[in-house]
Scaffold this motif. Structure first.
Motif, PDB file in Angstrom:
ATOM      1  N   TYR A  63      19.407 -55.729  18.503  1.00 54.15           N
ATOM      2  CA  TYR A  63      19.146 -56.125  19.884  1.00 54.15           C
ATOM      3  C   TYR A  63      18.069 -55.257  20.534  1.00 54.15           C
ATOM      4  N   GLY A  64      18.039 -53.976  20.171  1.00 56.43           N
ATOM      5  CA  GLY A  64      17.076 -53.079  20.782  1.00 56.43           C
ATOM      6  C   GLY A  64      16.922 -51.788  19.994  1.00 56.43           C
ATOM      7  N   ILE A  65      15.782 -51.122  20.185  1.00 58.51           N
ATOM      8  CA  ILE A  65      15.474 -49.858  19.511  1.00 58.51           C
ATOM      9  C   ILE A  65      14.801 -48.936  20.518  1.00 58.51           C
ATOM     10  N   ARG A  66      15.207 -47.668  20.515  1.00 61.47           N
ATOM     11  CA  ARG A  66      14.630 -46.662  21.428  1.00 61.47           C
ATOM     12  C   ARG A  66      14.483 -45.344  20.673  1.00 61.47           C
ATOM     13  N   LEU A  67      13.430 -44.592  20.998  1.00 61.25           N
ATOM     14  CA  LEU A  67      13.246 -43.245  20.462  1.00 61.25           C
ATOM     15  C   LEU A  67      13.629 -42.244  21.539  1.00 61.25           C
ATOM     16  N   ARG A  68      14.476 -41.288  21.180  1.00 62.64           N
ATOM     17  CA  ARG A  68      14.945 -40.280  22.128  1.00 62.64           C
ATOM     18  C   ARG A  68      14.780 -38.887  21.543  1.00 62.64           C
ATOM     19  N   GLY A  69      14.744 -37.919  22.428  1.00 57.50           N
ATOM     20  CA  GLY A  69      14.838 -36.534  21.999  1.00 57.50           C
ATOM     21  C   GLY A  69      16.285 -36.254  21.637  1.00 57.50           C
ATOM     22  N   SER A  70      16.518 -35.269  20.791  1.00 62.64           N
ATOM     23  CA  SER A  70      17.870 -34.963  20.339  1.00 62.64           C
ATOM     24  C   SER A  70      18.095 -33.452  20.416  1.00 62.64           C
ATOM     25  N   THR A  71      19.336 -33.067  20.538  1.00 62.62           N
ATOM     26  CA  THR A  71      19.675 -31.649  20.542  1.00 62.62           C
ATOM     27  C   THR A  71      20.360 -31.294  19.226  1.00 62.62           C
ATOM     28  N   GLY A  72      20.349 -30.028  18.890  1.00 60.30           N
ATOM     29  CA  GLY A  72      20.988 -29.591  17.654  1.00 60.30           C
ATOM     30  C   GLY A  72      19.982 -29.434  16.533  1.00 60.30           C
ATOM     31  N   THR A  73      20.384 -29.797  15.344  1.00 61.27           N
ATOM     32  CA  THR A  73      19.575 -29.620  14.147  1.00 61.27           C
ATOM     33  C   THR A  73      18.302 -30.458  14.165  1.00 61.27           C
ATOM     34  N   TYR A  74      18.385 -31.654  14.720  1.00 60.93           N
ATOM     35  CA  TYR A  74      17.247 -32.575  14.706  1.00 60.93           C
ATOM     36  C   TYR A  74      16.650 -32.719  16.099  1.00 60.93           C
ATOM     37  N   ASP A  75      15.326 -32.892  16.150  1.00 60.19           N
ATOM     38  CA  ASP A  75      14.615 -32.981  17.425  1.00 60.19           C
ATOM     39  C   ASP A  75      14.524 -34.396  17.981  1.00 60.19           C
ATOM     40  N   TYR A  76      14.643 -35.402  17.113  1.00 63.93           N
ATOM     41  CA  TYR A  76      14.428 -36.785  17.528  1.00 63.93           C
ATOM     42  C   TYR A  76      15.491 -37.692  16.927  1.00 63.93           C
ATOM     43  N   GLU A  77      15.698 -38.843  17.609  1.00 66.34           N
ATOM     44  CA  GLU A  77      16.590 -39.844  17.054  1.00 66.34           C
ATOM     45  C   GLU A  77      16.143 -41.238  17.464  1.00 66.34           C
ATOM     46  N   VAL A  78      16.184 -42.140  16.515  1.00 62.01           N
ATOM     47  CA  VAL A  78      15.958 -43.545  16.777  1.00 62.01           C
ATOM     48  C   VAL A  78      17.331 -44.149  17.031  1.00 62.01           C
ATOM     49  N   GLU A  79      17.499 -44.739  18.202  1.00 60.73           N
ATOM     50  CA  GLU A  79      18.743 -45.433  18.537  1.00 60.73           C
ATOM     51  C   GLU A  79      18.555 -46.920  18.284  1.00 60.73           C
ATOM     52  N   VAL A  80      19.464 -47.490  17.519  1.00 66.16           N
ATOM     53  CA  VAL A  80      19.401 -48.904  17.170  1.00 66.16           C
ATOM     54  C   VAL A  80      20.670 -49.587  17.668  1.00 66.16           C
ATOM     55  N   THR A 106      25.805 -48.860  18.719  1.00 59.69           N
ATOM     56  CA  THR A 106      24.578 -48.073  18.685  1.00 59.69           C
ATOM     57  C   THR A 106      24.611 -47.179  17.458  1.00 59.69           C
ATOM     58  N   HIS A 107      23.602 -47.299  16.625  1.00 53.53           N
ATOM     59  CA  HIS A 107      23.458 -46.526  15.397  1.00 53.53           C
ATOM     60  C   HIS A 107      22.267 -45.590  15.584  1.00 53.53           C
ATOM     61  N   THR A 108      22.305 -44.426  14.939  1.00 54.96           N
ATOM     62  CA  THR A 108      21.213 -43.478  15.114  1.00 54.96           C
ATOM     63  C   THR A 108      20.686 -42.959  13.791  1.00 54.96           C
ATOM     64  N   VAL A 109      19.383 -42.692  13.788  1.00 57.23           N
ATOM     65  CA  VAL A 109      18.704 -42.003  12.696  1.00 57.23           C
ATOM     66  C   VAL A 109      18.091 -40.761  13.326  1.00 57.23           C
ATOM     67  N   ARG A 110      18.524 -39.581  12.901  1.00 60.44           N
ATOM     68  CA  ARG A 110      18.015 -38.324  13.456  1.00 60.44           C
ATOM     69  C   ARG A 110      17.028 -37.698  12.476  1.00 60.44           C
ATOM     70  N   TYR A 111      15.977 -37.069  13.035  1.00 59.32           N
ATOM     71  CA  TYR A 111      14.951 -36.486  12.170  1.00 59.32           C
ATOM     72  C   TYR A 111      14.144 -35.432  12.916  1.00 59.32           C
ATOM     73  N   ASN A 112      13.412 -34.653  12.155  1.00 62.43           N
ATOM     74  CA  ASN A 112      12.436 -33.703  12.676  1.00 62.43           C
ATOM     75  C   ASN A 112      11.061 -34.144  12.208  1.00 62.43           C
ATOM     76  N   SER A 113      10.049 -33.921  13.051  1.00 63.08           N
ATOM     77  CA  SER A 113       8.705 -34.322  12.675  1.00 63.08           C
ATOM     78  C   SER A 113       7.687 -33.627  13.561  1.00 63.08           C
ATOM     79  N   GLU A 114       6.532 -33.324  12.984  1.00 56.14           N
ATOM     80  CA  GLU A 114       5.412 -32.797  13.755  1.00 56.14           C
ATOM     81  C   GLU A 114       4.788 -33.884  14.628  1.00 56.14           C
ATOM     82  N   LYS A 115       4.850 -35.132  14.156  1.00 59.39           N
ATOM     83  CA  LYS A 115       4.323 -36.296  14.884  1.00 59.39           C
ATOM     84  C   LYS A 115       5.402 -37.382  14.862  1.00 59.39           C
TER      85      LYS A 115
END
Length: 131
Positions: free
Chosen positions: A53-70, A106-115
């Protein structure tokens, strides 16, 4: 919060995978639009009524800096398999998410990335092993 306009073909990916892309990329706080639509449920579809239905990119706290929310659901019915997605960031790294439950959640994929901006994503009725 804004939107990122992805372009590509919609529908179920029975053989291979569907691909959409965005030149500027999905930035933190943005929602995905595909071909002008924020409601992705008629575009990003899979076997046995699986859909996103929707996808959003968010900042994340903890081990990973980013998360894609699906916001999505997997196939309906017994033994119907899974619905597979993959997201590529500006560095070329790929992050996978498999939806198995037929319940909308809502499902999430968490990751770290320079870009971290997501520039392409795919979906398929089968595992996505290569780009």
């Amino acid at each position: 919060m804004g939107t990122a306009e992805f372009e590509g073909s919609c529908g179920e990916a029975k053989d291979g995978a569907k691909l959409v892309s965005c030149k500027t990329g999905l930035q933190v706080g943005d929602d995905v639009k595909i071909n002008g639509n924020l409601d992705l449920s008629t575009c990003v579809v899979g076997n046995d009524d699986a859909k996103i239905y929707g996808i959003r990119l968010r900042g994340s706290t903890g081990t990973y800096d980013y998360e894609v929310e699906v916001d999505g659901e997997g196939p309906h019915g017994a033994f119907t398999g899974s619905f597979y997605t993959a997201f590529k960031d500006q560095t070329g790294d790929i992050y996978h998410l498999k939806l198995t439950s037929s319940s909308r959640a809502t499902h999430t994929v968490r990751y770290n990335s320079e870009k971290p901006a997501i520039v392409e994503f795919k979906w398929s009725d089968h595992s996505i092993s290569n780009w």
